[in-house]
Design a protein around this motif. Structure first.
Motif, PDB file in Angstrom:
ATOM      1  N   ILE A 200      11.437 -34.791  45.301  1.00  0.00           N
ATOM      2  CA  ILE A 200      10.278 -34.005  44.869  1.00  0.00           C
ATOM      3  C   ILE A 200       9.020 -34.396  45.642  1.00  0.00           C
ATOM      4  CG2 ILE A 200      11.208 -33.514  42.582  1.00  0.00           C
ATOM      5  CD1 ILE A 200       9.445 -35.748  41.468  1.00  0.00           C
ATOM      6  N   SER A 201       8.991 -35.596  46.189  1.00  0.00           N
ATOM      7  CA  SER A 201       7.823 -36.026  46.964  1.00  0.00           C
ATOM      8  C   SER A 201       7.654 -35.231  48.247  1.00  0.00           C
ATOM      9  CB  SER A 201       7.925 -37.515  47.294  1.00  0.00           C
ATOM     10  OG  SER A 201       9.104 -37.781  48.053  1.00  0.00           O
ATOM     11  N   SER A 202       8.724 -34.535  48.680  1.00  0.00           N
ATOM     12  CA  SER A 202       8.655 -33.763  49.923  1.00  0.00           C
ATOM     13  C   SER A 202       8.173 -32.336  49.709  1.00  0.00           C
ATOM     14  CB  SER A 202      10.035 -33.731  50.596  1.00  0.00           C
ATOM     15  OG  SER A 202      10.945 -32.929  49.843  1.00  0.00           O
ATOM     16  N   LEU A 203       7.940 -31.939  48.460  1.00  0.00           N
ATOM     17  CA  LEU A 203       7.621 -30.553  48.145  1.00  0.00           C
ATOM     18  C   LEU A 203       6.119 -30.305  48.191  1.00  0.00           C
ATOM     19  CD1 LEU A 203       9.934 -30.032  45.036  1.00  0.00           C
ATOM     20  CD2 LEU A 203      10.477 -29.576  47.444  1.00  0.00           C
ATOM     21  N   SER A 204       5.758 -29.065  48.492  1.00  0.00           N
ATOM     22  CA  SER A 204       4.369 -28.641  48.343  1.00  0.00           C
ATOM     23  C   SER A 204       4.062 -28.480  46.861  1.00  0.00           C
ATOM     24  CB  SER A 204       4.131 -27.317  49.052  1.00  0.00           C
ATOM     25  OG  SER A 204       4.824 -26.266  48.391  1.00  0.00           O
ATOM     26  N   VAL A 205       2.781 -28.322  46.513  1.00  0.00           N
ATOM     27  CA  VAL A 205       2.407 -28.126  45.109  1.00  0.00           C
ATOM     28  C   VAL A 205       3.066 -26.865  44.554  1.00  0.00           C
ATOM     29  CG1 VAL A 205       0.494 -27.702  43.530  1.00  0.00           C
ATOM     30  CG2 VAL A 205       0.231 -29.359  45.376  1.00  0.00           C
ATOM     31  N   GLY A 206       3.062 -25.799  45.334  1.00  0.00           N
ATOM     32  CA  GLY A 206       3.677 -24.557  44.868  1.00  0.00           C
ATOM     33  C   GLY A 206       5.176 -24.699  44.666  1.00  0.00           C
ATOM     34  N   GLN A 207       5.861 -25.377  45.578  1.00  0.00           N
ATOM     35  CA  GLN A 207       7.296 -25.597  45.423  1.00  0.00           C
ATOM     36  C   GLN A 207       7.590 -26.448  44.194  1.00  0.00           C
ATOM     37  OE1 GLN A 207       8.020 -27.293  49.297  1.00  0.00           O
ATOM     38  NE2 GLN A 207       8.926 -25.402  50.090  1.00  0.00           N
ATOM     39  N   PHE A 208       6.778 -27.476  43.980  1.00  0.00           N
ATOM     40  CA  PHE A 208       7.012 -28.335  42.826  1.00  0.00           C
ATOM     41  C   PHE A 208       6.779 -27.569  41.525  1.00  0.00           C
ATOM     42  CE2 PHE A 208       5.587 -31.840  39.915  1.00  0.00           C
ATOM     43  CZ  PHE A 208       6.847 -32.404  39.761  1.00  0.00           C
ATOM     44  N   GLN A 209       5.782 -26.684  41.503  1.00  0.00           N
ATOM     45  CA  GLN A 209       5.577 -25.877  40.301  1.00  0.00           C
ATOM     46  C   GLN A 209       6.770 -24.966  40.054  1.00  0.00           C
ATOM     47  OE1 GLN A 209       3.845 -26.468  37.894  1.00  0.00           O
ATOM     48  NE2 GLN A 209       2.265 -24.976  37.379  1.00  0.00           N
ATOM     49  N   ARG A 210       7.366 -24.451  41.106  1.00  0.00           N
ATOM     50  CA  ARG A 210       8.592 -23.659  40.944  1.00  0.00           C
ATOM     51  C   ARG A 210       9.710 -24.503  40.331  1.00  0.00           C
ATOM     52  NH1 ARG A 210       8.914 -18.759  44.182  1.00  0.00           N
ATOM     53  NH2 ARG A 210       6.973 -18.448  45.359  1.00  0.00           N
ATOM     54  N   VAL A 211       9.813 -25.769  40.749  1.00  0.00           N
ATOM     55  CA  VAL A 211      10.815 -26.670  40.179  1.00  0.00           C
ATOM     56  C   VAL A 211      10.576 -26.860  38.686  1.00  0.00           C
ATOM     57  CG1 VAL A 211      11.669 -29.052  40.179  1.00  0.00           C
ATOM     58  CG2 VAL A 211      11.255 -27.876  42.346  1.00  0.00           C
TER      59      VAL A 211
ATOM     60  N   VAL B 190       0.144 -29.295  36.738  1.00  0.00           N
ATOM     61  CA  VAL B 190       0.948 -29.889  37.806  1.00  0.00           C
ATOM     62  C   VAL B 190       0.307 -31.161  38.350  1.00  0.00           C
ATOM     63  CG1 VAL B 190      -0.114 -28.529  39.660  1.00  0.00           C
ATOM     64  CG2 VAL B 190       2.259 -29.315  39.900  1.00  0.00           C
ATOM     65  N   THR B 191      -1.010 -31.261  38.266  1.00  0.00           N
ATOM     66  CA  THR B 191      -1.692 -32.454  38.765  1.00  0.00           C
ATOM     67  C   THR B 191      -1.469 -33.663  37.863  1.00  0.00           C
ATOM     68  OG1 THR B 191      -3.707 -31.718  37.638  1.00  0.00           O
ATOM     69  CG2 THR B 191      -3.478 -31.152  39.972  1.00  0.00           C
ATOM     70  N   GLU B 192      -0.953 -33.443  36.641  1.00  0.00           N
ATOM     71  CA  GLU B 192      -0.697 -34.550  35.722  1.00  0.00           C
ATOM     72  C   GLU B 192       0.694 -35.134  35.903  1.00  0.00           C
ATOM     73  OE1 GLU B 192      -1.411 -33.336  31.723  1.00  0.00           O
ATOM     74  OE2 GLU B 192      -3.505 -32.827  32.052  1.00  0.00           O
ATOM     75  N   VAL B 193       1.521 -34.531  36.752  1.00  0.00           N
ATOM     76  CA  VAL B 193       2.893 -34.986  36.952  1.00  0.00           C
ATOM     77  C   VAL B 193       2.968 -35.818  38.228  1.00  0.00           C
ATOM     78  CG1 VAL B 193       5.296 -34.271  37.181  1.00  0.00           C
ATOM     79  CG2 VAL B 193       3.711 -32.885  35.818  1.00  0.00           C
ATOM     80  N   ASP B 194       3.579 -36.989  38.145  1.00  0.00           N
ATOM     81  CA  ASP B 194       3.671 -37.913  39.273  1.00  0.00           C
ATOM     82  C   ASP B 194       4.813 -37.488  40.187  1.00  0.00           C
ATOM     83  OD1 ASP B 194       3.656 -39.987  41.039  1.00  0.00           O
ATOM     84  OD2 ASP B 194       4.201 -41.540  39.582  1.00  0.00           O
ATOM     85  N   ARG B 195       4.464 -36.944  41.342  1.00  0.00           N
ATOM     86  CA  ARG B 195       5.495 -36.495  42.287  1.00  0.00           C
ATOM     87  C   ARG B 195       5.994 -37.615  43.185  1.00  0.00           C
ATOM     88  NH1 ARG B 195       4.210 -32.130  45.974  1.00  0.00           N
ATOM     89  NH2 ARG B 195       1.975 -32.491  45.744  1.00  0.00           N
ATOM     90  N   SER B 196       5.438 -38.808  43.046  1.00  0.00           N
ATOM     91  CA  SER B 196       5.921 -39.932  43.844  1.00  0.00           C
ATOM     92  C   SER B 196       7.151 -40.590  43.228  1.00  0.00           C
ATOM     93  CB  SER B 196       4.810 -40.982  44.001  1.00  0.00           C
ATOM     94  OG  SER B 196       4.519 -41.607  42.753  1.00  0.00           O
ATOM     95  N   PHE B 197       7.493 -40.200  41.997  1.00  0.00           N
ATOM     96  CA  PHE B 197       8.660 -40.787  41.340  1.00  0.00           C
ATOM     97  C   PHE B 197       9.921 -40.398  42.109  1.00  0.00           C
ATOM     98  CE2 PHE B 197      11.720 -41.507  37.908  1.00  0.00           C
ATOM     99  CZ  PHE B 197      11.257 -42.716  37.407  1.00  0.00           C
ATOM    100  N   PRO B 198      10.825 -41.331  42.367  1.00  0.00           N
ATOM    101  CA  PRO B 198      12.003 -41.048  43.213  1.00  0.00           C
ATOM    102  C   PRO B 198      13.063 -40.213  42.499  1.00  0.00           C
ATOM    103  CG  PRO B 198      12.090 -43.312  42.427  1.00  0.00           C
ATOM    104  CD  PRO B 198      10.763 -42.757  41.978  1.00  0.00           C
ATOM    105  N   MET B 199      12.846 -38.924  42.452  1.00  0.00           N
ATOM    106  CA  MET B 199      13.799 -38.002  41.842  1.00  0.00           C
ATOM    107  C   MET B 199      14.050 -36.850  42.786  1.00  0.00           C
ATOM    108  SD  MET B 199      12.562 -37.744  37.844  1.00  0.00           S
ATOM    109  CE  MET B 199      14.067 -36.889  37.344  1.00  0.00           C
ATOM    110  N   THR B 200      15.230 -36.265  42.685  1.00  0.00           N
ATOM    111  CA  THR B 200      15.533 -35.061  43.448  1.00  0.00           C
ATOM    112  C   THR B 200      15.175 -33.835  42.629  1.00  0.00           C
ATOM    113  OG1 THR B 200      17.794 -34.869  42.594  1.00  0.00           O
ATOM    114  CG2 THR B 200      17.456 -36.252  44.566  1.00  0.00           C
TER     115      THR B 200
ATOM    116  N   ASP C 151       0.168 -25.132  30.624  1.00  0.00           N
ATOM    117  CA  ASP C 151      -1.209 -25.589  30.805  1.00  0.00           C
ATOM    118  C   ASP C 151      -1.627 -25.345  32.245  1.00  0.00           C
ATOM    119  OD1 ASP C 151      -3.680 -26.689  30.506  1.00  0.00           O
ATOM    120  OD2 ASP C 151      -2.995 -28.713  30.013  1.00  0.00           O
ATOM    121  N   GLU C 152      -2.456 -24.332  32.452  1.00  0.00           N
ATOM    122  CA  GLU C 152      -2.953 -23.949  33.783  1.00  0.00           C
ATOM    123  C   GLU C 152      -1.807 -23.884  34.799  1.00  0.00           C
ATOM    124  OE1 GLU C 152      -5.755 -22.788  34.439  1.00  0.00           O
ATOM    125  OE2 GLU C 152      -7.150 -23.481  32.903  1.00  0.00           O
ATOM    126  N   PRO C 153      -0.832 -23.009  34.581  1.00  0.00           N
ATOM    127  CA  PRO C 153       0.370 -23.001  35.431  1.00  0.00           C
ATOM    128  C   PRO C 153       0.140 -22.538  36.865  1.00  0.00           C
ATOM    129  CG  PRO C 153       0.364 -21.123  33.938  1.00  0.00           C
ATOM    130  CD  PRO C 153      -0.773 -22.002  33.517  1.00  0.00           C
TER     131      PRO C 153
END
Length: 263
Positions: free
Chosen positions: A150-161, A96-106, A177-179
């Motif tokens: 997605i930028s508004s989510l916690s790490v756990g919420q984003f992993q659920r996404v 999850v740390t390799e994914v850019d959550r700042s990208f403007p997506m819902t 990979d280390e889910p």
């Protein structure tokens, strides 16, 4: 060899599991993976059985992430070959740390990416696909999150996404990979329950993990790596003190700047 030396107390490595050709979903034939000629995975041979639930474990730098990326086709091989029974049915979840959550997506846009293999880059999603995406969000406990950035989510919420995206993909071979890194206990419990559901439905799951107690409790099969394969088979037979000591010795002895073996 790419290792300084083998510790004299290290026991012999266990044989890889025997898998018939009809049961193999991933076949690894003398696989070597390297970065700039320095080995990350060395001489890995074996097959992943269709419908299995396999943990990939080993010391830091053991080659776990490299192996998953190579199976997913994201890293080239320096030797050997990897055969996938159904590459179109493969889905890979990076750390999850390799994914850019700042990208403007819902949230819904990320989940909808799970349909990409079926529709390509330019076709529109069908109503059934959109409904499947909404159902996937409900399955991971995020009903009603569709329009959130997605930028508004916690790490756990984003992993659920990201797990919802895997549900939408409807993959038969799932690489993780280390889910559970950096996520809370409740999210870990919920996502492990989802993985168990995939396993019961006959999907093949391979997950790189570091918590050995968690692996013992949840994963019936295991591959122990220290750049070289140490043991592969039933978890209770792989995660022994002798095998873990072997992995530690190989990790300590390995020369990170060594050249890979000649072909």
């Amino acid at each position: 060899m790419s290792r300084a030396h083998t510790h004299p107390m290290v026991p012999a490595k266990q044989a890889v599991p025997s898998v018939g050709p009809q049961d193999a979903v991933v076949d690894l034939a003398n696989v070597t993976i390297a970065y700039q000629r320095h080995p990350a995975v060395h001489h890995l041979i074996g097959s992943v059985r269709r419908g299995s639930l396999t943990a990939l474990v080993g010391p830091n730098g053991a080659g776990k992430s490299s192996l998953l990326k190579a199976i997913a086709g994201l890293l080239p091989l320096n030797g050997g070959r990897i055969e996938i029974a159904d590459r179109a049915g493969l889905a890979f979840l990076p750390q999850v740390t390799e994914v850019d959550r700042s990208f403007p997506m819902t949230v819904s846009e990320v989940v909808d990416l799970g349909h990409w293999r079926r529709i390509g880059a330019f076709r529109r999603l069908s109503d059934d696909m959109r409904e499947r995406s909404r159902g996937a969000l409900a399955d991971v406990g995020l009903r009603g999150f569709d329009d959130r950035p997605i930028s508004s989510l916690s790490v756990g919420q984003f992993q659920r996404v990201l797990f919802a995206r895997l549900i939408a993909a409807d993959a038969s071979l799932i690489l993780l990979d280390e889910p559970f890194n950096a996520v809370d206990q409740r999210t870990t419990r919920d996502l492990m329950a989802l993985i168990a559901t995939w396993h019961r439905s006959g999907r093949t799951v391979i997950a790189a993990l570091h918590d050995l107690d968690f692996v013992r409790a949840n994963f019936p099969e295991c591959l122990l790596l220290a750049r070289e394969p140490i043991a592969w088979g039933r978890t209770s037979e792989v995660l022994t003190e002798a095998n873990l000591a072997t992995a530690r010795h190989l990790a300590d002895d390995w020369q990170s700047d060594a050249e890979i073996c000649a072909a």
